[in-house]
Scaffold this active site. Structure first.
Site, mmCIF file in Angstrom:
data_model
loop_
_atom_site.group_PDB
_atom_site.id
_atom_site.type_symbol
_atom_site.label_atom_id
_atom_site.label_comp_id
_atom_site.label_asym_id
_atom_site.label_seq_id
_atom_site.Cartn_x
_atom_site.Cartn_y
_atom_site.Cartn_z
ATOM 1 N N SER A 105 0.864 -1.184 0.000
ATOM 2 C CA SER A 105 0.000 0.000 0.000
ATOM 3 C C SER A 105 0.893 1.224 0.000
ATOM 4 C CB SER A 105 -0.862 -0.020 1.271
ATOM 5 O OG SER A 105 -1.437 1.244 1.500
ATOM 6 N N TYR A 146 -1.358 -0.867 10.720
ATOM 7 C CA TYR A 146 -1.560 -1.113 9.292
ATOM 8 C C TYR A 146 -0.393 -0.557 8.472
ATOM 9 C CZ TYR A 146 -3.555 -1.265 4.650
ATOM 10 O OH TYR A 146 -3.739 -1.523 3.319
HETATM 11 N N1 LIG Z 1 -8.805 -1.139 -0.496
HETATM 12 C C1 LIG Z 1 -7.821 -0.300 -0.303
HETATM 13 O O1 LIG Z 1 -8.011 0.931 -0.186
HETATM 14 C C2 LIG Z 1 -6.407 -0.809 -0.284
HETATM 15 C C3 LIG Z 1 -5.379 0.094 -0.567
HETATM 16 C C4 LIG Z 1 -4.055 -0.343 -0.555
HETATM 17 C C5 LIG Z 1 -3.784 -1.672 -0.243
HETATM 18 N N2 LIG Z 1 -4.795 -2.536 0.049
HETATM 19 C C6 LIG Z 1 -4.431 -3.912 0.398
HETATM 20 O O2 LIG Z 1 -4.922 -4.768 -0.606
HETATM 21 C C7 LIG Z 1 -5.244 -6.046 -0.056
HETATM 22 C C8 LIG Z 1 -6.653 -6.413 -0.463
HETATM 23 O O3 LIG Z 1 -7.515 -5.405 0.049
HETATM 24 P P1 LIG Z 1 -9.024 -5.279 -0.425
HETATM 25 O O4 LIG Z 1 -9.299 -3.849 -0.548
HETATM 26 O O5 LIG Z 1 -9.287 -6.196 -1.550
HETATM 27 O O6 LIG Z 1 -9.744 -5.818 0.913
HETATM 28 P P2 LIG Z 1 -11.104 -6.636 1.101
HETATM 29 O O7 LIG Z 1 -12.078 -6.284 0.052
HETATM 30 O O8 LIG Z 1 -11.467 -6.454 2.541
HETATM 31 O O9 LIG Z 1 -10.636 -8.164 0.854
HETATM 32 C C9 LIG Z 1 -9.794 -8.813 1.760
HETATM 33 C C10 LIG Z 1 -9.638 -10.262 1.367
HETATM 34 O O10 LIG Z 1 -8.868 -10.917 2.380
HETATM 35 C C11 LIG Z 1 -9.556 -12.093 2.817
HETATM 36 N N3 LIG Z 1 -9.271 -12.367 4.226
HETATM 37 C C12 LIG Z 1 -9.305 -11.487 5.244
HETATM 38 N N4 LIG Z 1 -9.002 -12.118 6.402
HETATM 39 C C13 LIG Z 1 -8.768 -13.418 6.090
HETATM 40 C C14 LIG Z 1 -8.428 -14.578 6.839
HETATM 41 N N5 LIG Z 1 -8.255 -14.532 8.181
HETATM 42 N N6 LIG Z 1 -8.280 -15.750 6.197
HETATM 43 C C15 LIG Z 1 -8.483 -15.817 4.847
HETATM 44 N N7 LIG Z 1 -8.781 -14.756 4.080
HETATM 45 C C16 LIG Z 1 -8.934 -13.578 4.695
HETATM 46 C C17 LIG Z 1 -11.037 -11.747 2.599
HETATM 47 O O11 LIG Z 1 -11.818 -12.908 2.445
HETATM 48 P P3 LIG Z 1 -12.810 -13.544 3.565
HETATM 49 O O12 LIG Z 1 -13.339 -12.438 4.400
HETATM 50 O O13 LIG Z 1 -13.812 -14.257 2.744
HETATM 51 O O14 LIG Z 1 -11.941 -14.481 4.339
HETATM 52 C C18 LIG Z 1 -10.957 -11.001 1.262
HETATM 53 O O15 LIG Z 1 -10.903 -11.921 0.207
HETATM 54 C C19 LIG Z 1 -5.040 -5.921 1.457
HETATM 55 O O16 LIG Z 1 -3.781 -6.459 1.782
HETATM 56 C C20 LIG Z 1 -5.060 -4.419 1.698
HETATM 57 O O17 LIG Z 1 -4.290 -4.073 2.813
HETATM 58 C C21 LIG Z 1 -6.104 -2.129 0.026
#
Ligand SMILES: NC(=O)c1ccc[n+]([C@@H]2O[C@H](COP(=O)([O-])OP(=O)(O)OC[C@H]3O[C@@H](n4cnc5c(N)ncnc54)[C@H](OP(=O)(O)O)[C@@H]3O)[C@@H](O)[C@H]2O)c1
Length: 294
Positions: A144, A157
């Site tokens: 990120s 985070y």
């Molecule tokens: N969205 C943003 O603004 C943003 C910006 C920069 C970086 N990121 C990074 O990008 C990545 C993806 O983010 P996103 O925005 O796609 O988030 P998201 O929509 O909340 O998706 C998170 C994913 O992680 C899985 N997950 C969470 N806890 C888990 C566990 N204990 N075991 C197995 N799976 C788990 C969730 O699936 P289940 O709940 O079904 O398990 C889901 O598939 C993260 O690392 C985040 O830090 C996000």
């Protein structure tokens, strides 16, 4: 198994049930890959599997809680049982929490280390040696722009994403010449459930910055990974933030981020149970270390 008895290569998307992981799975599926989607929610996995199929890939789903100590071993067993090897690993599972570290629940914050750092490292170490032995494949880690600076108001985070950036870039260098590549993708805010779940959507910082579409991020991430890039920062605003975070002095940057990530309705740091605004307001910032009373 292929006709000559070899195991089939798979793209394994950890955190593939929604958000950025699900979008990356869809992009990978266009190359007619076997895509293994890993997460906890069966409904999310089923929906992502439909995406993969429609995009031309062959989906498999595996329900797994990454916080289980044997998570990577169980995933490896699942792949072996389906005559697959992990050719590309996408580590997209992660979460964050907005709020002062002293006011957020201890276990929830330690969980960020367990998921964003420990599980990501465990998966990487589990599958990378096989890739090196085969001389192909790689790892795409979700970092990120938060990984470019300490983040008062989301301390765990930001620190976890600094680890992801550092770890990924070091591995990228170590693996030069092996045919295996490691890429860190470092987006700014992306319109996924992450923003609401983390509470980041209520902070001024995330209201100011434009929110990228997860499919745009996935395209950039995949293209960067395929061309062997060490770091991919999708979008102009994220690039500007990354540069500013690197160049601005900490004395300026940290109070700015702290202010932009705090809300007047947040609980006060002094533990009074009142909101920050009702209680100490801005006085903490003016107190000298060791001073107990005004
Ligand atoms: N969205 C943003 O603004 C943003 C910006 C920069 C970086 N990121 C990074 O990008 C990545 C993806 O983010 P996103 O925005 O796609 O988030 P998201 O929509 O909340 O998706 C998170 C994913 O992680 C899985 N997950 C969470 N806890 C888990 C566990 N204990 N075991 C197995 N799976 C788990 C969730 O699936 P289940 O709940 O079904 O398990 C889901 O598939 C993260 O690392 C985040 O830090 C996000």
């Amino acid at each position: 198994m292929t006709r000559d008895g070899a195991l089939r290569p798979a793209v394994v998307v950890v955190g593939g049930s929604r958000g950025i992981g699900r979008a990356i799975a869809k992009v990978a599926a266009r190359e007619h890959a076997v895509v293994v989607l890993v997460a906890r929610s069966p409904d999310g996995l089923a929906a992502a599997a439909t995406d993969v199929k429609e995009a031309g890939g062959e989906p498999l789903t595996f329900e797994l809680d990454l916080l289980a100590v044997d998570a990577s071993a169980r995933l490896q067993d699942f792949l072996a049982a389906n005559d697959l090897v992990c050719d590309v690993l996408v580590n997209s599972a992660g979460y964050g929490l907005r709020g002062a570290a002293t006011t957020l629940a201890r276990d929830d914050q330690l969980g960020i280390i367990d998921l964003n750092i420990r599980a990501l490292s465990d998966m990487t170490l589990r599958f990378l040696p096989g890739m090196v032995a085969r001389g192909r494949g790689g790892v795409l880690n979700l970092g990120s722009i938060a990984g470019f600076t300490p983040g008062p108001g989301m301390a765990f985070y930001y620190a976890s994403k600094a680890f992801v950036r550092s770890f990924s870039q070091a591995l990228h260098q170590e693996l030069r010449g092996t045919g295996v590549t490691v890429t860190c993708v470092a987006p700014g805010p992306v319109a996924t459930e992450f923003l609401e779940r983390s509470g980041a959507d209520r902070a001024a910082l995330f209201k100011i910055l434009p929110k990228l579409d997860s499919h745009y991020v996935a395209e950039r991430a995949w293209r960067g990974f395929k061309s062997g890039r060490r770091l991919v920062v999708p979008g102009i605003s994220a690039k500007l933030v990354a540069v500013a975070a690197t160049l601005l002095p900490s004395a300026l940057l940290l109070p700015l981020i702290g202010r932009l990530q705090r809300r007047s309705g947040d609980p006060c740091l002094c533990g009074s149970g009142k909101t920050f605004k009702e209680c100490c307001g801005n006085r903490h910032a003016r107190r000298r270390p060791g001073t107990l009373t005004e």
